[in-house]
Scaffold this motif. Structure first.
Motif, short mmCIF file in Angstrom:
data_model
loop_
_atom_site.label_atom_id
_atom_site.label_comp_id
_atom_site.label_asym_id
_atom_site.label_seq_id
_atom_site.Cartn_x
_atom_site.Cartn_y
_atom_site.Cartn_z
N THR A 419 0.83 -1.21 0.00
CA THR A 419 0.00 0.00 0.00
C THR A 419 0.86 1.26 0.00
OG1 THR A 419 -1.68 -1.19 1.24
CG2 THR A 419 -1.84 1.22 1.21
N LYS A 420 1.88 1.32 0.88
CA LYS A 420 2.71 2.53 0.96
C LYS A 420 3.42 2.78 -0.36
CE LYS A 420 3.68 2.92 5.89
NZ LYS A 420 4.71 2.99 6.93
N THR A 421 3.91 1.71 -0.95
CA THR A 421 4.60 1.89 -2.23
C THR A 421 3.64 2.42 -3.29
OG1 THR A 421 6.02 0.04 -1.64
CG2 THR A 421 6.03 0.73 -3.94
N LYS A 422 2.38 1.92 -3.27
CA LYS A 422 1.38 2.43 -4.22
C LYS A 422 1.18 3.93 -4.04
CE LYS A 422 -1.41 -1.81 -4.52
NZ LYS A 422 -2.75 -2.36 -4.23
N LEU A 423 1.04 4.32 -2.78
CA LEU A 423 0.79 5.74 -2.51
C LEU A 423 1.97 6.59 -2.92
CD1 LEU A 423 -0.92 5.39 0.99
CD2 LEU A 423 -2.03 5.86 -1.18
N LEU A 424 3.19 6.13 -2.63
CA LEU A 424 4.38 6.89 -3.02
C LEU A 424 4.50 6.96 -4.54
CD1 LEU A 424 6.95 5.55 -0.40
CD2 LEU A 424 5.93 7.83 -0.48
N HIS A 425 4.12 5.87 -5.22
CA HIS A 425 4.13 5.90 -6.69
C HIS A 425 3.13 6.92 -7.21
CE1 HIS A 425 6.89 2.99 -8.31
NE2 HIS A 425 6.54 2.08 -7.42
N ALA A 426 1.96 6.99 -6.55
CA ALA A 426 0.95 7.96 -6.98
C ALA A 426 1.46 9.39 -6.80
CB ALA A 426 -0.33 7.75 -6.19
N LEU A 427 2.11 9.66 -5.66
CA LEU A 427 2.67 11.01 -5.44
C LEU A 427 3.73 11.32 -6.49
CD1 LEU A 427 3.01 11.24 -1.55
CD2 LEU A 427 1.54 12.62 -3.02
N LYS A 429 3.94 10.19 -9.53
CA LYS A 429 3.29 10.46 -10.82
C LYS A 429 2.63 11.83 -10.83
CE LYS A 429 2.35 5.64 -12.09
NZ LYS A 429 1.27 4.64 -12.33
N SER A 430 2.19 12.31 -9.65
CA SER A 430 1.50 13.60 -9.60
C SER A 430 2.45 14.79 -9.54
CB SER A 430 0.57 13.63 -8.38
OG SER A 430 1.33 13.62 -7.18
N GLY A 431 3.78 14.57 -9.59
CA GLY A 431 4.71 15.70 -9.63
C GLY A 431 5.79 15.66 -8.58
N ALA A 432 5.61 14.88 -7.50
CA ALA A 432 6.64 14.79 -6.44
C ALA A 432 7.68 13.76 -6.87
CB ALA A 432 6.00 14.42 -5.11
#
Length: 984
Positions: A419-427, A429-432
């Protein structure tokens, strides 16, 4: 009769009715609320009217930013990137200005983007901002001057302008460009003038006081000087005292030198006597040395004789041994002859036996064809095993690659399912882009922090409902999800310094102990309209994270409703006063006007899908990864089975090759053994033949015996010669012994004589040593007195260096130490008898005298500077004040006439303050009733609407103001306004 009204000076306009510097066209692209807008203002009054949020302020901001203004001027955002339309990356503003002629058109373009970058174009060419500002300055366009350009967010600032500030802005807006420059110079000169006046007055008073104080203390100063003369004489005597002591030390030093000379004389006499005693002793020692050398040579000759005798005896012994060995060899030869005959018989018998065995040995032929056949089979099997081994290595290498790929696939699958890796991947992709590095750095350095640190916030927030996740993500600004939250200022500074390269925000949470107002609960009336929760109630997070999100974005004031809420959205705002709520389809937000008219405007936005909170990698991608994993596992199993099969086949081939190799080696070994057996028998026959021949050839023994007898005789003759030589050496040794005894006895006699002479010499050496010690003591005394003399001189020179003047004074003083010390004491007593109260009176008198001289010089210099400053002020004032009075007079004439047309009275006057130019200002006085008095216009007595009209009538400029202001202004002035007020 009423005097005729003075006409205002007419402004000359060209045929197109525009003045130089007027805006002829405005073009906006992706700017604030506009996608694209083109408008063309008229040459005179322009009004922009529309509801709140329609873009009036956007037009004002565009004018200010394109004409050289900075974002801070508008009181909205602080960065230029904030003015780009939301969702776009870049935009531009284009303004066309009327030139000095109708044909001359000036175009200024400012391109902006979200990275806060600006580019300027002038008439289609990229230029620096400095060039654009110079063009704007030619037309006296001042967007930062509130009397010329007044944005709605700065209306209150104009109302707070003091008369002094109003004068400064008036000079910049409508006056001669030199007026503000001259005004500033006069203000600086007036401050300088005040400084010089104050300094001159202060120094004049100080000078008078110092002169009076010195006049009062002149008698006391004279007595002090008498006492100082006595003390100075005492000091001079004290300077002579160490020089008298130096003279005494010098006398002692000379006496020590005299004693040193006498000691040297005695030492020289003792040394002369000592040399007389040493001469005969040295002669006797030389004679004894000669005898000792002769004894030594004789002793060496005797040693050589002994060595020669020993050598001769050894050679005689060796000749005797050789003779005895020859006799023994003769006996051995006679015994060997008997044995040789017996050996010949035995050798013939052994040779016959060996030849018989060789004849009886059967012939053997090795199986060469069978051995070659086995060798060929072994080579084939070995080559086959080598190929199998190569195939096995290639398969093992391929298996290793497949296992590595499988491990990477398993790790990637774990990361996708984490889950954490998914969230970090999403961030990311969003510019971070560096959020992974920031998170890993924090995990490594958590032990160095004082309190818990949370972040990124997206990892700390848990929303169970998919719909609520959409609401929360749409309500909260994007930057908060990648932020890190600290609870200690030290931790905040530590993270800011170290996470700066990763471009992540750092927020510090400080818990407020004071009681905060609790948010309202969901009432029955809210339930009836479909509202069932607040936005701060639908997610879980640590207290610090939740407090930061709630305080930053007002989550406690945002509500969640159903489809029923969507249908009754208008009733919710009116009945319940809820200004922000979410429904499954829309987000509703009401805002109250900032201009005081309590008008509300609504904004409705559709609800977008969550991109962060409900992020997840594509399920198809995960399924593909799992399929790839299963495929790799199957391939690895097949490869391992193939490797096992190859290993079994290789082992079988290797065993067969080993079996054949063993069979071949046995056959080869049998052939070698048979061949070696025949060769051994043949060799044995040959050896026995050679031995028999050798025994038969060695039969002449008598010749060998005669030869040995002859050799023994020669050895005996050598023994006789050596014995005769030994006898001669013994006779020579006896003669050397006798000569050595005579020389040695003579040497012993010389030893006795030398001992007697050395006893007398030691007595004389004792006397010489005593003379040497006495000389050393005298030299030490001279050295000590020399050091004392140097110390006395250094002490005297440290107190006073003798000069001709000082030497003359010393001659007038006592010549002994006792008399000089008595004179010093007498003068000290006389000086102590002069008593005065202030011990520092002379120092104070001299200090004041020097101060009087310094202040007098400074006073004269400041007086000249004061006159110079006054002359410069009069010159500047003569140029500035008439122009300013004329300008204020023109403004007053226009202002009074316009107010008369509205049936009220008003005047504008210049508030002068002699040379206090920083206090000059413009006073605006108004009167609303005929019986009243003129009052100064201020924010405390007149409304903001009246002040806005004052701006219009005073400066005749176009102002862009908010609609609310204009409506309130109209309500206040409706009874007084006339149609002719707007004729121009």
């Amino acid at each position: 009769m009423e005097e005729p009204r003075v006409k205002r000076p007419k402004i000359s306009r060209d045929e197109d009715d525009y003045l130089p510097g007027n805006i002829t066209e405005i073009e906006l692209h992706n700017f604030m609320t506009f996608n694209h807008l083109v408008c063309k203002p008229g040459p005179r009054l322009n009004l922009v009217i529309g509801p709140n949020g329609s873009g009036k302020s956007s037009l004002v901001c565009a004018i200010a930013l394109c004409l050289g203004g900075e974002p801070q001027l508008l009181g909205r955002a602080t960065s230029i990137g904030a003015y780009v339309k939301r969702g776009e990356d870049a935009g531009y503003i284009k303004i066309s200005l009327r030139g000095y002629t109708k044909e001359e058109q000036i175009t200024i373009v400012r391109k902006i983007d979200t990275r806060n970058k600006s580019e300027w174009c002038y008439n289609g060419k990229f230029v620096a901002k400095k060039e654009v500002l110079e063009v704007i300055k030619k037309f006296n366009i001042q967007v930062n001057n509130l009397t010329q350009f007044l944005p709605q967010d700065r209306v209150c600032e104009f109302a707070k302008l003091t008369p002094i500030q109003l004068l400064e802005e008036t000079e910049k807006a409508v006056g001669d460009p030199q007026l503000p420059v001259q005004h500033f110079a006069l203000v600086e000169k007036s401050r300088e003038l005040k400084k010089y006046k104050k300094a001159v007055d202060k120094m004049g008073d100080s000078l008078k006081q110092l002169i009076a104080l010195n006049a009062e203390q002149e008698k006391d100063v004279e007595r002090v000087r008498q006492r100082d003369e006595l003390l100075e004489k005492v000091d001079c005597m004290k300077k002579k005292l160490p020089w008298l002591k130096y003279d005494m030390k010098k006398i002692e030093y000379l006496e020590a030198q005299k004693r040193e000379k006498e000691a040297k004389k005695k030492l020289n006499e003792a040394a002369k006597m000592l040399n007389e005693f040493k001469a005969p002793i040295e002669k006797q020692k030389q004679e004894k040395t000669k005898l000792d050398d002769q004894c030594k040579r004789i002793s060496n000759f005797m040693n050589e004789n002994i060595k020669k005798r020993n050598d001769r005896l050894q050679k005689e012994n060796e000749a005797a041994v050789q003779a005895r060995s020859k006799y023994k060899e003769i006996e051995d030869l006679r015994r060997e002859e008997a044995c040789r005959k017996q050996s010949i018989i035995e050798a013939k018998m052994k040779l016959a036996d060996a030849e018989r065995d060789l004849q009886n040995l059967p012939a053997y032929e090795p199986p060469k064809e069978e051995i070659e056949r086995l060798k060929s089979q072994i080579l084939e099997l070995t080559s086959s095993a080598h190929q199998m081994m190569q195939q096995k290595k290639e398969k093992e290498k391929s298996l290793g690659l497949m296992k590595t790929t499988l491990r990477n696939c398993v790790d990637g699958l774990k990361d996708m399912e984490n889950t954490k890796t998914k969230l970090l991947h999403a961030l990311k992709k969003s510019g971070a882009e560096k959020i992974f590095e920031a998170y890993q750095w924090l995990e490594l350095h958590r032990k160095e922090l004082n309190k818990d640190v949370y972040g990124p916030v997206l990892l700390e927030v848990n929303v169970s409902n998919e719909v609520h996740a959409k609401f929360l993500e749409g309500h909260v600004a994007h930057y908060i999800w990648k932020s890190f939250i600290t609870q200690d200022s030290g931790d905040r500074d530590f993270l800011v310094n170290n996470l700066q390269p990763f471009d992540v925000p750092i927020l510090n949470y400080v818990r407020e102990e004071s009681g905060q107002k609790a948010p309202s609960e969901i009432s029955k009336q809210m339930h009836d309209l479909g509202i069932y929760s607040r936005l701060d109630q639908v997610f879980d997070a640590p207290a610090a994270v939740k407090d930061v999100m709630t305080s930053q974005f007002g989550l406690e004031h945002s509500y969640i409703g159903s489809d029923k809420t969507d249908r009754k959205a208008d009733d919710i705002a009116k009945k319940l006063g809820i200004l922000d709520f979410w429904t499954p389809q829309n987000h509703y937000h009401w805002s109250v006007s900032r201009y005081g008219d309590n008008e509300m405007s609504a904004r409705v936005e559709p609800v977008h899908d969550s991109r962060l909170l409900l992020c997840g990698l594509d399920s198809g991608e995960i399924e593909n990864m799992r399929s790839r994993k299963n495929e790799l596992e199957k391939l690895i199993a097949d490869a391992e089975e193939g490797i096992k099969s190859l290993q079994i086949q290789q082992r079988l081939v290797e065993d067969e090759a080993a079996k054949l190799q063993k069979q071949r080696e046995e056959m080869v070994e049998t052939a070698r053994r048979e061949m070696r057996k025949r060769k051994d028998l043949e060799s044995c026959v040959e050896q026995r033949k050679r031995k028999l021949v050798s025994l038969e050839r060695s039969g002449d023994i008598e010749t060998a015996v005669d030869k040995l007898i002859e050799q023994a005789a020669r050895s005996n003759i050598e023994r006789l010669k050596h014995a005769i030589k030994v006898k001669d050496l013994l006779v020579e040794a006896v003669s050397c012994k006798w000569s050595y005894a005579e020389k040695h006895m003579a040497s012993i006699e010389y030893d006795a004589k030398i001992i007697d002479s050395e006893v007398n010499l030691k007595e004389q050496e004792k006397f010489a040593y005593q003379a040497s010690v006495n000389l050393q003591n005298c030299q030490q005394d001279v050295k000590d007195y020399s050091q004392q003399l140097l110390a006395a001189k250094r002490n005297a020179e440290s107190i006073a260096i003798i000069t001709p003047e000082l030497e003359r004074l010393f001659l007038q003083m006592p010549t002994t130490i006792e008399e000089l010390e008595a004179a010093i004491q007498d003068n000290i007593s006389q000086a102590n008898s002069i008593v005065f109260l202030n011990q520092n009176i002379l120092q104070e008198y001299e200090d004041r005298r020097r101060q009087i001289e310094t202040i007098s010089a400074k006073l004269e210099s400041d007086g000249k500077e004061l006159q110079r400053c006054l002359a410069e002020i009069h010159a500047l004032k003569g140029s500035w004040l008439p122009k300013l009075r004329n300008l204020v007079s023109q403004i007053n004439e226009t202002f009074s006439r316009n107010f008369q047309e509205m049936a009220v009275a008003g005047e504008v006057s210049l508030d002068e303050h002699d040379t206090d130019f920083d206090q000059f200002g413009i006073l605006v006085k108004v009167k609303f009733r005929q019986a009243g008095q003129l009052q100064v216009l201020s924010a405390h007595h007149q409304s903001g609407g009246f002040q806005l009209f004052f701006i219009l009538f005073l400066f005749k400029i176009s102002l862009i103001v908010p609609l609310g202001w204009l409506m309130r202004l109209t309500k206040e002035w409706t009874p007084l306004m006339k149609e002719r007020c707007f004729s121009n």
